[in-house]
Design a protein around this motif. Structure first.
Motif, PDB file in Angstrom:
ATOM      1  N   ARG A   6       0.734  -1.066  -0.108  1.00 19.86           N
ATOM      2  CA  ARG A   6      -0.008  -0.116  -0.146  1.00 19.86           C
ATOM      3  C   ARG A   6       0.822   1.238  -0.063  1.00 19.86           C
ATOM      4  N   ASN A  10      -0.850   4.786  -0.386  1.00 21.31           N
ATOM      5  CA  ASN A  10      -1.918   5.149   0.666  1.00 21.31           C
ATOM      6  C   ASN A  10      -1.342   5.201   2.128  1.00 21.31           C
ATOM      7  N   THR A  37      -6.521   1.537   2.935  1.00 21.88           N
ATOM      8  CA  THR A  37      -7.223   2.898   2.237  1.00 21.88           C
ATOM      9  C   THR A  37      -8.296   3.274   2.264  1.00 21.88           C
TER      10      THR A  37
END
Length: 439
Positions: free
Chosen positions: A37, A40, A284
């Motif tokens: 990720r 984010n 997210t």
């Protein structure tokens, strides 16, 4: 009955605080450059990451550091160097998937707990036993397992901690090992840059062939106008008689658009078989998402521990969140349509909408930092770590004491009458409007 840990996502410090306020036992957050990720993740430097780990420990909670990319040689070269300062903050475990990186960490820091990421796709007891012999302390099982398969793994390898996903987005690939994002726009999902290309809105276009035989669009606006919804049946030439259904309407065609996992109804069964940790997906997602999911699964775990029957209202509470339609995933076998959402490509709005957060309270008024429009007479619900309260405000005024017909939206501050039985602590609370179709 073993009481499982509740593990929530923490993409930011605010998510971390919210998760713990609503009852999470642990959070997971990504290591800069080495988690899935990257785009984010607010824990992008050692200061922020160290503060998050320290805060978790101050609260007596756990912090797991996600370090689960599929690294190429350049990242292998820098991995130990970049990991060393993080380990000084003593994260409670590293979540890893690559055997090479696991080997390097085990050699340099033999006492560091390692959890095997879902990216490693552990789907049988022999794989779990293999990783136990390598010194792994917990295996996060692949999402593609049924309850009876999870139970057999638990029985065959009693010495291994097991973690199971119970809520959140599902991948169209095998627990995330997907090349579609890289193919569509050159952003590699396995290096942390997934763009969720599987959930994009794809439409059929009129086409012909160029001189090389490649397809080229021929319609002026790039779309084929269909008078009514239609079904398309695809057949692979090398497998005659093996068909793949696709459904097209005015919104497009969705052949990889998985529904969202919701397994709150199976918490008691997972606890009974001795699963160590129940995991919510969503680094997210919003802090409101973290609050609502953590609250619901905390309640489900606590009820299971007390031997209470499952409360179906928890299913309804999770309907308040935007979702792509819910499925139990692979925990119980269903027909393929149960996994895919053929009706729409964007998230459903959910039965509630966040309209504000509480900034002040006195004997008469709640002061609201408005996020979305709402008006006197709307059905409201206050979501707090101490419990939820439904009520309706019959009047509203601005900060100058002037009456208002409605709160226009983000950027406005309004006051509404303080409801009865208001919880004492309103930190991390959300005011939501119950949408008319849900009342």
């Amino acid at each position: 009955m073993h009481i499982p840990e509740l593990l929530a996502p923490a993409g930011t410090a605010d998510h971390l605080e919210t998760a713990f306020a609503y009852g999470a036992d642990a959070v997971y957050a990504g290591q800069p450059r080495y988690s899935l990720r990257v785009r984010n993740n607010s824990f992008k430097n050692m200061t922020a990451l160290g503060a998050g780990i320290t805060r978790a420990h101050e609260l007596g909670k756990q912090f797991y550091l996600v370090s689960n990319i599929s690294p190429h040689n350049d990242k292998v070269r820098s991995y130990l160097r970049d990991l060393e300062p993080v380990l000084e903050y003593r994260p409670d475990a590293l979540i890893m998937s690559d055997p090479g990186l696991i080997m390097l960490v085990r050699e340099k820091w033999p006492d560091q707990p390692i959890h095997l990421s879902v990216q490693a796709n552990a789907v049988n007891w022999a794989t779990v036993e293999f990783w136990r012999r390598q010194g792994i302390s917990r295996v996060i099982l692949s999402r593609e397992l049924a309850l009876d398969e999870i139970r057999e793994i638990r029985e065959k390898v009693p010495g291994m901690e097991l973690e199971v996903f119970v809520h959140g987005a599902l991948c169209m690939a095998y627990s995330g090992r997907c090349l579609l994002s890289g193919y569509m726009n050159h952003r590699d999902a396995n290096q942390g840059a997934c763009t969720n290309a599987c959930r994009w809105n794809y439409k059929e276009v009129s086409h012909s062939h160029d001189q090389t035989g490649d397809l080229i669009a021929t319609s002026t606006n790039g779309e084929v106008q269909t008078a009514e919804p239609r079904e398309i049946l695809l057949e692979e030439p090398n497998r005659p008689g093996s068909y793949i259904p696709a459904y097209e309407d005015e919104h497009g065609t969705y052949i990889m658009n998985s529904k969202d996992l919701r397994a709150v109804q199976h918490v008691a069964a997972l606890a009974e078989m001795g699963i160590h940790s129940l995991k919510i997906e969503g680094r997210t997602k919003s802090t409101y998402y973290v609050a609502r999911t953590t609250q619901a699964y905390r309640r489900a775990i606590d009820d299971a521990a007390k031997g209470k029957p499952f409360d179906m209202n928890l299913m309804n509470q999770l309907e308040a969140l935007s979702n792509r339609g819910y499925t139990e995933g692979f925990l119980r076998r269903h027909v393929p349509r149960e996994y895919q959402n053929y009706d729409q490509g964007s998230s459903l709005n959910g039965s509630q909408q966040v309209v504000g957060t509480i900034t002040d309270v006195n004997d008469q008024w709640l002061t609201i930092d408005v996020k979305n429009k709402f008006a006197p007479g709307d059905a409201l619900e206050l979501i707090t770590p101490a419990g939820n309260l439904r009520f309706s405000a019959e009047t509203m005024e601005n900060r100058n004491g002037e009456s208002m017909e409605y709160a226009p939206g983000s950027g406005h501050i309004v006051r509404i009458p303080k409801p009865h039985s208001l919880p004492d602590l309103l930190d991390f609370s959300y005011l939501t409007r119950i949408l008319p179709s849900s009342t």
